[in-house]
Enzyme design. Structure first.
Site, short mmCIF file in Angstrom:
data_model
loop_
_atom_site.label_atom_id
_atom_site.label_comp_id
_atom_site.label_asym_id
_atom_site.label_seq_id
_atom_site.Cartn_x
_atom_site.Cartn_y
_atom_site.Cartn_z
N GLN A 101 53.47 28.18 88.68
CA GLN A 101 53.09 27.25 87.62
C GLN A 101 54.24 26.95 86.68
O GLN A 101 55.25 27.68 86.64
CB GLN A 101 51.92 27.83 86.83
CG GLN A 101 52.17 29.22 86.26
CD GLN A 101 50.88 29.87 85.76
OE1 GLN A 101 50.67 29.98 84.56
NE2 GLN A 101 50.03 30.32 86.69
N HIS A 103 54.58 25.28 82.42
CA HIS A 103 53.86 24.89 81.21
C HIS A 103 54.63 23.75 80.53
O HIS A 103 55.86 23.74 80.55
CB HIS A 103 53.71 26.07 80.26
CG HIS A 103 53.10 27.28 80.91
ND1 HIS A 103 51.86 27.25 81.51
CD2 HIS A 103 53.56 28.54 81.08
CE1 HIS A 103 51.59 28.44 82.00
NE2 HIS A 103 52.60 29.23 81.77
N GLU A 138 56.17 31.76 76.81
CA GLU A 138 55.55 33.09 76.90
C GLU A 138 56.59 34.17 77.18
O GLU A 138 57.69 33.90 77.66
CB GLU A 138 54.46 33.09 77.98
CG GLU A 138 54.96 32.76 79.37
CD GLU A 138 53.82 32.53 80.36
OE1 GLU A 138 53.91 33.05 81.48
OE2 GLU A 138 52.86 31.80 80.03
N HIS A 261 57.31 29.62 87.61
CA HIS A 261 57.18 31.07 87.69
C HIS A 261 55.84 31.46 88.30
O HIS A 261 54.90 30.65 88.34
CB HIS A 261 57.32 31.72 86.30
CG HIS A 261 56.23 31.34 85.34
ND1 HIS A 261 56.23 30.13 84.67
CD2 HIS A 261 55.09 31.98 84.93
CE1 HIS A 261 55.17 30.05 83.89
NE2 HIS A 261 54.45 31.16 84.04
N ARG A 280 50.24 23.52 88.27
CA ARG A 280 50.43 24.45 89.39
C ARG A 280 51.25 23.84 90.53
O ARG A 280 51.23 22.64 90.75
CB ARG A 280 49.07 24.91 89.90
CG ARG A 280 48.32 25.75 88.88
CD ARG A 280 46.91 26.15 89.33
NE ARG A 280 46.29 27.02 88.33
CZ ARG A 280 45.66 26.58 87.25
NH1 ARG A 280 45.55 25.28 87.03
NH2 ARG A 280 45.15 27.43 86.38
#
Length: 395
Positions: A101, A103, A138, A261, A280
């Site tokens: 995926q 982001h 993240e 990642h 995805r």
């Protein structure tokens, strides 16, 4: 407010890639339902809001607590910048691979969220890409050996890995990358893989799995493992394209927006901006929007030694610096000496191991391993004492 620190009761997510026993074993609690415990969410995200427990054992949703006392809990700086708790903190345990995926950036998330709202796509529609208008940088901190894929390998390395196997059905795409080893051609190669016609995809995967049969090293070992759970998934090619890394306990890795990642196995602590936006690229039965994925992917190659976040140790604290305002992450090692910690923003503390007592002006609270607490900005500071290790998230 007469209370500035609360123990948390957190939402458990039983996604099928989780482990039935890893988190319970690590933190010493039971799992009577015997469902996978994939993630424990700590924060006020609407899809998994924590409950704050007051000194009279009464429970209130964390988002309601914040709405009732926004300035006292968030502080003026966080309230002005975010108007809400800007991060989500998780314990994550992968028994099998999560989807590959990326982001989105904040601007792409804002535009995508508005566009899908305008199109009338429901928030729970499986075709929905953007659940909110926020980015999702993240950080993952390993509690056990933690295996992941992330970022594109150097192109010469990708070509070398493909040269070791016989993929006749992809000769044209590989040759084009060989002739033009640059970001633009890498993008074309990635796009070509993700949009292979069904017959050619099936043929390519069969050739891949036959060719790697004699190999017992990486990345071929990871491909064999992934094939057991995702036998006809285009994601089986990704270990040849993305770096494979295994973090050791106490190592951490920051993932900026647009970084491809996938977490493969292991248990860790994950902290992110308060978002649920995911695009995805494989290892999933969920919706793939290839055009939107490509628009939100950076085709930047990194080597293995560029992937880890370098910690900064000061006395009994280890800081893992990140280039965003939404969250900060520290590990605090408590050695039974009473110490004081300043509070400049709302904090969530998670006890990794031990038994540590926290004291604010009005409250005393003890955390044991696997327990967490929320601390309001208005606390200004707290004392802590006991043997153990705390993970601290703030902003």
């Amino acid at each position: 407010m007469k209370q500035t620190i609360w123990k948390l009761e957190n939402k458990i997510k039983d996604y099928d890639w989780g482990s039935i026993e890893n988190i319970p074993k690590l933190f010493g609690f039971k799992n009577p339902s015997q469902k996978p415990i994939a993630e424990i969410w700590m924060g006020d995200h609407p899809l998994g809001c924590s409950l704050a427990i007051n000194k009279h054992n009464q429970k209130i949703r964390l988002d309601d607590l914040i709405k009732n006392h926004p300035l006292e809990i968030l502080g003026t700086r966080t309230f002005k910048q975010f108007a809400a708790l800007p991060y989500l903190f998780k314990v994550l345990s992968a028994n099998k691979a999560l989807s590959i995926q990326v982001h989105p950036t904040k601007i792409n998330a804002q535009q995508g969220f508005a566009r899908e709202n305008q199109l009338g796509i429901a928030l729970d529609d499986p075709r929905r890409n953007y659940k909110d208008p926020n980015h999702k940088p993240e950080l993952i901190y390993a509690l056990t050996p933690f295996k992941a894929m992330r970022s594109f390998r150097p192109i010469h390395e990708i070509l070398e890995l493909f040269s070791k196997i016989n993929l006749f059905s992809l000769n044209k795409e590989i040759d084009q990358l060989q002739k033009n080893p640059n970001k633009q051609q890498l993008r074309q190669f990635f796009h070509a893989l993700l949009t292979l016609p069904p017959e050619k995809k099936h043929q390519g995967i069969n050739q891949l799995l036959e060719s790697i049969e004699p190999f017992c090293d990486e990345p071929y070992l990871t491909i064999k493992t992934l094939a057991k759970d995702y036998p006809n998934d285009i994601g089986l090619f990704m270990p040849l394209i993305l770096n494979i890394i295994e973090l050791q306990p106490s190592q951490a890795m920051f993932l900026s927006a647009e970084t491809p990642h996938a977490y493969l196995s292991g248990t860790g602590l994950e902290v992110m901006a308060n978002s649920d936006n995911v695009l995805r690229a494989g290892l999933t039965n969920k919706h793939l929007d290839i055009d939107e994925l490509l628009k939100n992917t950076q085709f930047k190659s990194l080597t293995l030694n560029e992937l880890l976040t370098q910690p900064i140790t000061q006395q009994n604290k280890i800081d893992y610096p990140v280039p965003v305002d939404d969250f900060k992450f520290e590990i605090i090692k408590s050695d039974n000496q009473q110490r004081v910690e300043k509070v400049n923003s709302p904090q969530i503390l998670f006890c990794i191991i031990g038994n540590i007592t926290l004291k604010t002006k009005f409250d005393t609270l003890t955390l044991t391993k696997g327990e967490s607490a929320f601390i309001a900005y208005e606390a200004q500071c707290y004392h802590y004492q006991g043997e153990g290790v705390l993970a601290k998230v703030f902003n």
